[in-house]
Design a protein around this motif. Structure first.
Motif, PDB file in Angstrom:
ATOM      1  N   SER A  69      14.137   5.859  -5.978  1.00 20.60           N
ATOM      2  CA  SER A  69      13.202   4.742  -6.081  1.00 20.60           C
ATOM      3  C   SER A  69      12.265   4.695  -4.878  1.00 20.60           C
ATOM      4  N   GLN A  70      12.815   4.932  -3.684  1.00 25.76           N
ATOM      5  CA  GLN A  70      12.003   4.911  -2.474  1.00 25.76           C
ATOM      6  C   GLN A  70      10.915   5.981  -2.514  1.00 25.76           C
ATOM      7  N   VAL A  71      11.290   7.213  -2.862  1.00 25.21           N
ATOM      8  CA  VAL A  71      10.301   8.294  -2.849  1.00 25.21           C
ATOM      9  C   VAL A  71       9.293   8.122  -3.978  1.00 25.21           C
ATOM     10  N   SER A  72       9.693   7.528  -5.106  1.00 23.29           N
ATOM     11  CA  SER A  72       8.741   7.276  -6.199  1.00 23.29           C
ATOM     12  C   SER A  72       7.670   6.285  -5.761  1.00 23.29           C
ATOM     13  N   MET A  73       8.095   5.204  -5.119  1.00 28.51           N
ATOM     14  CA  MET A  73       7.127   4.222  -4.632  1.00 28.51           C
ATOM     15  C   MET A  73       6.220   4.826  -3.568  1.00 28.51           C
ATOM     16  N   LEU A  74       6.783   5.627  -2.675  1.00 33.84           N
ATOM     17  CA  LEU A  74       5.968   6.250  -1.632  1.00 33.84           C
ATOM     18  C   LEU A  74       4.910   7.158  -2.241  1.00 33.84           C
ATOM     19  N   TYR A  75       5.284   7.961  -3.231  1.00 37.50           N
ATOM     20  CA  TYR A  75       4.325   8.855  -3.866  1.00 37.50           C
ATOM     21  C   TYR A  75       3.208   8.074  -4.548  1.00 37.50           C
ATOM     22  N   MET A  76       3.558   6.982  -5.203  1.00 40.26           N
ATOM     23  CA  MET A  76       2.541   6.176  -5.882  1.00 40.26           C
ATOM     24  C   MET A  76       1.571   5.544  -4.883  1.00 40.26           C
ATOM     25  N   LEU A  77       2.097   4.920  -3.829  1.00 41.90           N
ATOM     26  CA  LEU A  77       1.242   4.217  -2.877  1.00 41.90           C
ATOM     27  C   LEU A  77       0.335   5.185  -2.127  1.00 41.90           C
ATOM     28  N   LEU A  78       0.879   6.324  -1.707  1.00 46.55           N
ATOM     29  CA  LEU A  78       0.038   7.307  -1.019  1.00 46.55           C
ATOM     30  C   LEU A  78      -1.004   7.895  -1.960  1.00 46.55           C
ATOM     31  N   SER A  79      -0.635   8.170  -3.197  1.00 49.54           N
ATOM     32  CA  SER A  79      -1.597   8.730  -4.158  1.00 49.54           C
ATOM     33  C   SER A  79      -2.728   7.753  -4.428  1.00 49.54           C
ATOM     34  N   LEU A  80      -2.405   6.469  -4.571  1.00 44.90           N
ATOM     35  CA  LEU A  80      -3.445   5.467  -4.834  1.00 44.90           C
ATOM     36  C   LEU A  80      -4.419   5.359  -3.667  1.00 44.90           C
ATOM     37  N   CYS A  81      -3.870   5.177  -2.466  1.00 49.75           N
ATOM     38  CA  CYS A  81      -4.735   4.934  -1.308  1.00 49.75           C
ATOM     39  C   CYS A  81      -5.497   6.181  -0.877  1.00 49.75           C
ATOM     40  N   VAL A  82      -4.769   7.273  -0.632  1.00 44.76           N
ATOM     41  CA  VAL A  82      -5.401   8.484  -0.114  1.00 44.76           C
ATOM     42  C   VAL A  82      -6.286   9.120  -1.169  1.00 44.76           C
ATOM     43  N   GLY A  83      -5.803   9.164  -2.425  1.00 49.66           N
ATOM     44  CA  GLY A  83      -6.601   9.755  -3.483  1.00 49.66           C
ATOM     45  C   GLY A  83      -7.906   9.021  -3.711  1.00 49.66           C
ATOM     46  N   TRP A  84      -7.865   7.673  -3.668  1.00 44.18           N
ATOM     47  CA  TRP A  84      -9.086   6.904  -3.864  1.00 44.18           C
ATOM     48  C   TRP A  84     -10.045   7.110  -2.710  1.00 44.18           C
ATOM     49  N   THR A  85      -9.534   7.176  -1.486  1.00 39.64           N
ATOM     50  CA  THR A  85     -10.400   7.359  -0.314  1.00 39.64           C
ATOM     51  C   THR A  85     -11.094   8.711  -0.352  1.00 39.64           C
ATOM     52  N   LEU A  86     -10.370   9.769  -0.718  1.00 45.17           N
ATOM     53  CA  LEU A  86     -10.952  11.108  -0.714  1.00 45.17           C
ATOM     54  C   LEU A  86     -11.949  11.312  -1.848  1.00 45.17           C
ATOM     55  N   SER A  87     -11.811  10.526  -2.926  1.00 47.79           N
ATOM     56  CA  SER A  87     -12.673  10.762  -4.086  1.00 47.79           C
ATOM     57  C   SER A  87     -13.750   9.700  -4.264  1.00 47.79           C
ATOM     58  N   ARG A  88     -13.740   8.633  -3.450  1.00 44.81           N
ATOM     59  CA  ARG A  88     -14.649   7.518  -3.718  1.00 44.81           C
ATOM     60  C   ARG A  88     -16.098   7.868  -3.422  1.00 44.81           C
ATOM     61  N   GLY A  89     -16.322   8.931  -2.651  1.00 48.27           N
ATOM     62  CA  GLY A  89     -17.706   9.277  -2.340  1.00 48.27           C
ATOM     63  C   GLY A  89     -18.397  10.010  -3.466  1.00 48.27           C
ATOM     64  N   ARG A  90     -17.636  10.590  -4.394  1.00 46.81           N
ATOM     65  CA  ARG A  90     -18.262  11.379  -5.452  1.00 46.81           C
ATOM     66  C   ARG A  90     -17.965  10.855  -6.858  1.00 46.81           C
ATOM     67  N   LYS A  91     -17.201   9.714  -6.935  1.00 50.09           N
ATOM     68  CA  LYS A  91     -16.905   9.143  -8.243  1.00 50.09           C
ATOM     69  C   LYS A  91     -17.290   7.672  -8.259  1.00 50.09           C
ATOM     70  N   PRO A  92     -17.577   7.146  -9.409  1.00 47.46           N
ATOM     71  CA  PRO A  92     -17.971   5.732  -9.461  1.00 47.46           C
ATOM     72  C   PRO A  92     -16.865   4.826  -8.960  1.00 47.46           C
ATOM     73  N   GLN A  93     -17.257   3.697  -8.325  1.00 46.83           N
ATOM     74  CA  GLN A  93     -16.313   2.779  -7.707  1.00 46.83           C
ATOM     75  C   GLN A  93     -16.060   1.538  -8.564  1.00 46.83           C
ATOM     76  N   SER A  94     -16.305   1.648  -9.863  1.00 47.72           N
ATOM     77  CA  SER A  94     -16.100   0.481 -10.710  1.00 47.72           C
ATOM     78  C   SER A  94     -14.628   0.208 -10.970  1.00 47.72           C
ATOM     79  N   ARG A  95     -13.763   1.182 -10.692  1.00 49.65           N
ATOM     80  CA  ARG A  95     -12.334   1.005 -10.933  1.00 49.65           C
ATOM     81  C   ARG A  95     -11.582   1.197  -9.615  1.00 49.65           C
TER      82      ARG A  95
END
Length: 434
Positions: free
Chosen positions: A244-270
């Motif tokens: 459970s701990q590692v599942s939550m960690l993977y989700m939170l890091l994917s949401l934050c880091v993934g959005w930061t790295l891709s927000r410059g080239r993808k629309p920010q409506s979501r």
């Protein structure tokens, strides 16, 4: 009179094959000689009429060896620096083993106190002579605390008391919440939508926490009857909690880091979508592998092989795990600051701040509670950390569920049609008009 009642209670328990904390094994003369007393177990007694009961397989051999149990209060830091004879002489209680069954009442404890139990015999301090090749001495050791009526029938050490009731109440809360929310959550997962993956991971992590609580409850329920419990259930509880701990960690890091790295080239409506990229996946997987490795190291670094809560950090791996959680909190804080500092929409900033609250509560509750537990007594620290971490992480999951299933806030910041969002007010009103 109290000694007599304690002895009678112990005899009754032994005859019925019931026990408190139960330790079975072998008294070894060679081990006692090498260690200046063979360590058997540790137990935290509280109140009056604590009891130690020992059953021997071969009492004649014990008499020939002059076998005895030595009890030490766990506040003798200089024991390792003493000679063998001095160490044996420091014991507060010496219990000669000359009978098949021997009961020893523990004196009144003004406050819960940990006692160590060591085995010694006539060969323990004989450095020059060789130990005769006697067979090892089989034993069963039972340790009891007084119950609410003052009888030595309590199966739990003082630092474990109350955990059984806590897991029962936690399971009851999970059951009630499941009955109330399982149908709307199932409908939301069936509809899919932009938050489908996030909701699946959240639901999986929560289900794993529920499985962990159930396994802990089963283990402690059995432990309350025989003092041994079901060790495999305790290990499963720790395993499900780690997953459970590692599942939550993977989700939170994917949401934050993934959005930061891709927000410059993808629309920010979501906001905070699960945006996959090689860099974000590498960061998330790296964090998961590191935390998973530390959790496994922490579990196997404890001596004695007994079931314990990994929330009680008592090793180097546990300390490194706390440091990792603080480091991840700083990383997420930096990422969310980058997002909110350039966001003009007040609603989106509120969305990100609410998400940050859930993240920080999840990661920082453990280090904060670990530090705060220093002000509590020894027998309360593990319970404070264990119960506090479970409750705080459950609250964190509730915050994230409310955020991603919100009928109003997420509907406005996502700029998506109400038809594609679960549990929206507009969809409910539309149905009413039909």
């Amino acid at each position: 009179m109290s000694r007599l009642s304690a002895a009678l209670a112990a005899g009754l328990l032994l005859s019925l094959e019931a026990s408190g904390k139960t330790v079975r094994g072998l008294f070894r003369s060679e081990a006692a000689r090498q260690q200046h007393g063979q360590f058997i177990t540790k137990f935290m007694y509280q109140g009056r009429n604590g009891l130690l009961a020992c059953r021997l397989d071969n009492p004649a051999l014990a008499v020939e060896k002059e076998a005895r149990l030595l009890l030490y209060r766990d506040m003798e830091p200089d024991l390792d620096n003493l000679s063998c004879s001095q160490r044996l002489g420091k014991a507060q209680i010496a219990v000669p083993l000359s009978q098949e069954e021997r009961n020893q009442t523990i004196p009144l404890q003004p406050s819960p106190t940990a006692w160590q139990v060591l085995y010694a015999d006539r060969y323990t301090c004989e450095e020059s002579s060789a130990t005769p090749s006697y067979a090892d001495l089989g034993f069963t050791l039972l340790l009891f605390n007084p119950d609410s009526a003052g009888n030595p029938l309590d199966h739990f050490s003082a630092e474990e008391a109350g955990l059984h009731s806590f897991y029962f109440l936690l399971l009851l809360a999970y059951f009630v919440a499941c009955c109330i929310y399982v149908q709307p959550l199932h409908q939301a997962l069936r509809k899919g939508g932009p938050m489908h993956t996030v909701l699946k991971v959240l639901t999986t992590a929560l289900a794993l926490q529920g499985c962990s609580a159930l396994c802990n409850y089963i283990h402690l329920a059995r432990y309350s009857r025989d003092g041994t419990g079901i060790p495999v259930m305790g290990s499963l509880a720790e395993f499900w909690d780690m997953v459970s701990q590692v599942s939550m960690l993977y989700m939170l890091l994917s949401l934050c880091v993934g959005w930061t790295l891709s927000r410059g080239r993808k629309p920010q409506s979501r906001p905070l979508q699960w945006e996959r990229s090689p860099a974000s996946t590498a960061v998330a997987v790296g964090g998961v592998v590191t935390q998973g490795g530390l959790l496994l190291w922490e579990q196997y670094s404890e001596s004695g092989g007994e079931h314990h809560s990994y929330h009680a950090q008592q090793s180097l791996a546990g300390v490194l795990l706390l440091v990792l959680r603080v480091g991840l909190s700083l990383l997420l804080a930096s990422v969310l600051y980058q997002i909110t500092s350039t966001e003009r929409s007040t609603l989106k900033r509120d969305f990100y701040l609410c998400f940050a609250k859930g993240c920080f509560l999840w990661f920082l509750c453990h280090p904060v509670l670990f530090l705060a537990s220093a002000v509590f007594n020894d027998h309360q620290r593990e319970k404070v950390v264990t119960i506090g971490v479970i409750l705080c992480q459950s609250i964190s999951m509730v915050i994230l569920y409310q955020l991603f299933l919100s009928r109003s806030l997420y509907w406005e910041v996502s700029s998506l049609s109400s038809v594609s969002l679960p549990l929206t007010m507009s969809r409910t009103n539309h149905r009413g008009r039909l």
